[in-house]
Design a protein around this motif. Structure first.
Motif, PDB file in Angstrom:
ATOM      1  N   ALA A  66      -2.492   7.447  -1.813  1.00 19.82           N
ATOM      2  CA  ALA A  66      -3.162   6.947  -3.012  1.00 19.82           C
ATOM      3  C   ALA A  66      -2.307   7.126  -4.267  1.00 19.82           C
ATOM      4  N   LYS A  67      -1.266   7.943  -4.175  1.00 22.94           N
ATOM      5  CA  LYS A  67      -0.460   8.253  -5.362  1.00 22.94           C
ATOM      6  C   LYS A  67       0.766   7.370  -5.506  1.00 22.94           C
ATOM      7  N   VAL A  68       1.297   6.870  -4.388  1.00 22.77           N
ATOM      8  CA  VAL A  68       2.632   6.295  -4.417  1.00 22.77           C
ATOM      9  C   VAL A  68       2.695   4.995  -5.212  1.00 22.77           C
ATOM     10  N   LEU A  69       1.757   4.083  -5.015  1.00 26.68           N
ATOM     11  CA  LEU A  69       1.822   2.807  -5.734  1.00 26.68           C
ATOM     12  C   LEU A  69       1.693   3.009  -7.240  1.00 26.68           C
ATOM     13  N   PRO A  70       0.706   3.772  -7.765  1.00 27.57           N
ATOM     14  CA  PRO A  70       0.685   4.020  -9.214  1.00 27.57           C
ATOM     15  C   PRO A  70       1.945   4.712  -9.714  1.00 27.57           C
ATOM     16  N   LEU A  71       2.507   5.626  -8.903  1.00 29.73           N
ATOM     17  CA  LEU A  71       3.731   6.309  -9.303  1.00 29.73           C
ATOM     18  C   LEU A  71       4.882   5.321  -9.476  1.00 29.73           C
ATOM     19  N   MET A  72       5.030   4.414  -8.531  1.00 30.76           N
ATOM     20  CA  MET A  72       6.117   3.438  -8.628  1.00 30.76           C
ATOM     21  C   MET A  72       5.904   2.469  -9.788  1.00 30.76           C
ATOM     22  N   MET A  73       4.649   2.116 -10.058  1.00 34.16           N
ATOM     23  CA  MET A  73       4.364   1.270 -11.216  1.00 34.16           C
ATOM     24  C   MET A  73       4.680   2.004 -12.517  1.00 34.16           C
ATOM     25  N   ALA A  74       4.378   3.298 -12.565  1.00 30.38           N
ATOM     26  CA  ALA A  74       4.692   4.074 -13.764  1.00 30.38           C
ATOM     27  C   ALA A  74       6.199   4.133 -13.992  1.00 30.38           C
TER      28      ALA A  74
END
Length: 303
Positions: free
Chosen positions: A61-69
């Motif tokens: 659940a963390k990886v996609l928002p992290l990459m967008m950030a």
């Protein structure tokens, strides 16, 4: 000027890094739409390195928002984007144990390499890879935290017997026991499934006056620790202490460990839980400053 961002849930660790480094924290917000999509909003970086703090327990659940950030920080003007991931996920699956399985460590490392210019993490769960460079293609610093575990044990446990619950923990047991000048033993493990583990503990009767201290790098399902605690039933006069670097606890594992006789259960703050009593933020901050100090021209820009 380098700026520091905390993904949700990482604010406490990011604040410690800010105190150690003087780097200014900047706003990073996530908005979740009803359809499950996520919107990133962040204050623009100040032109230097944008450092994003995100420990990667329960990573999906963390990886996609992290990459967008990371992509947003770069678009808003960051010279480089670095990741501080005190716990780094997906490192254990580093070979095909069964036909057709994904080589998760290599896949995940390459994804991070496409997104971040550099990486700081703490003792990743590497076995068949000698160094993190085999899976992550850019500048990286691995913080080793055995000394922090040893300092805590020395301050809180009298006459410790350092016990490794399996052969993979031997490096930890050796490092910690040498630092403490304490006796040690390593159990032999046979794993029959994700939660089906059988442990055989060497003879420890001559250490009955010592406090058993089970040391490992990670507690997830707790299966290995629990089996080792069972082996200690009737063989130790003092309640065992369980110490690990990464507390990636599945539901109910702490209660299960206590039910098998564990006294204290202690981890570092790579993953912040109620068991986090060992602060490793200072060496992480030192590694972060070292990588930020590298000239941007020396970095290999992500593809």
């Amino acid at each position: 000027m380098n700026t520091l961002y905390a993904m949700p849930g990482n604010e406490a660790f990011a604040e410690l890094l800010s105190l150690h480094t003087g780097y200014q924290r900047q706003k990073l917000l996530l908005h979740h739409f009803p359809d499950g999509e996520t919107l990133i909003q962040m204050a623009p970086p100040q032109g230097g390195d944008a450092v994003i703090v995100c420990t990667l327990d329960h990573p999906d659940a963390k990886v996609l928002p992290l990459m967008m950030a990371a992509a947003t920080a770069r678009e808003l003007g960051a010279a480089r984007v670095g990741l501080v991931a005190p716990y780094l996920a997906y490192m254990r699956q580093d070979m095909r144990f069964n036909p057709g399985e994904a080589l998760s460590a290599k896949i995940f490392g390459e994804w991070l390499g496409h997104t971040f210019d550099w990486l700081v993490t703490v003792d990743p769960h590497l076995h068949r890879h000698a160094t993190l460079a085999e899976v992550y293609p850019h500048a990286a610093h691995v913080v080793h935290a055995a000394s922090q575990l040893a300092v805590w044990i020395d301050a809180h446990v009298t006459m410790p017997l350092i016990i490794g619950p399996d052969s993979e923990s031997a490096q930890w047991v050796t490092a910690v026991s040498n630092l403490l000048c304490a006796p040690s033993v390593v159990a032999r493990k046979e794993r029959h499934g994700d939660r089906d583990v059988e442990v055989f503990l060497p003879e420890i009767d001559k250490w009955r006056d010592h406090t058993p201290v089970l040391v490992d790098d990670i507690i997830a399902s707790g299966g290995t620790m629990i089996q080792t605690l069972r082996c200690l039933h009737g063989r130790a006069s003092l309640p065992p202490v369980c110490v690990a670097l990464h507390g990636v606890f599945t539901e109910g594992v702490l209660d299960n460990m206590r039910a098998e006789g564990a006294g204290l259960i202690v981890t570092s703050n790579t993953v912040v839980t109620a068991a986090s009593q060992i602060d490793i933020s200072k060496p992480v901050a030192e590694a972060m400053v070292s990588l930020c100090a590298a000239h941007p021209a020396e970095a290999v820009a992500p593809a």
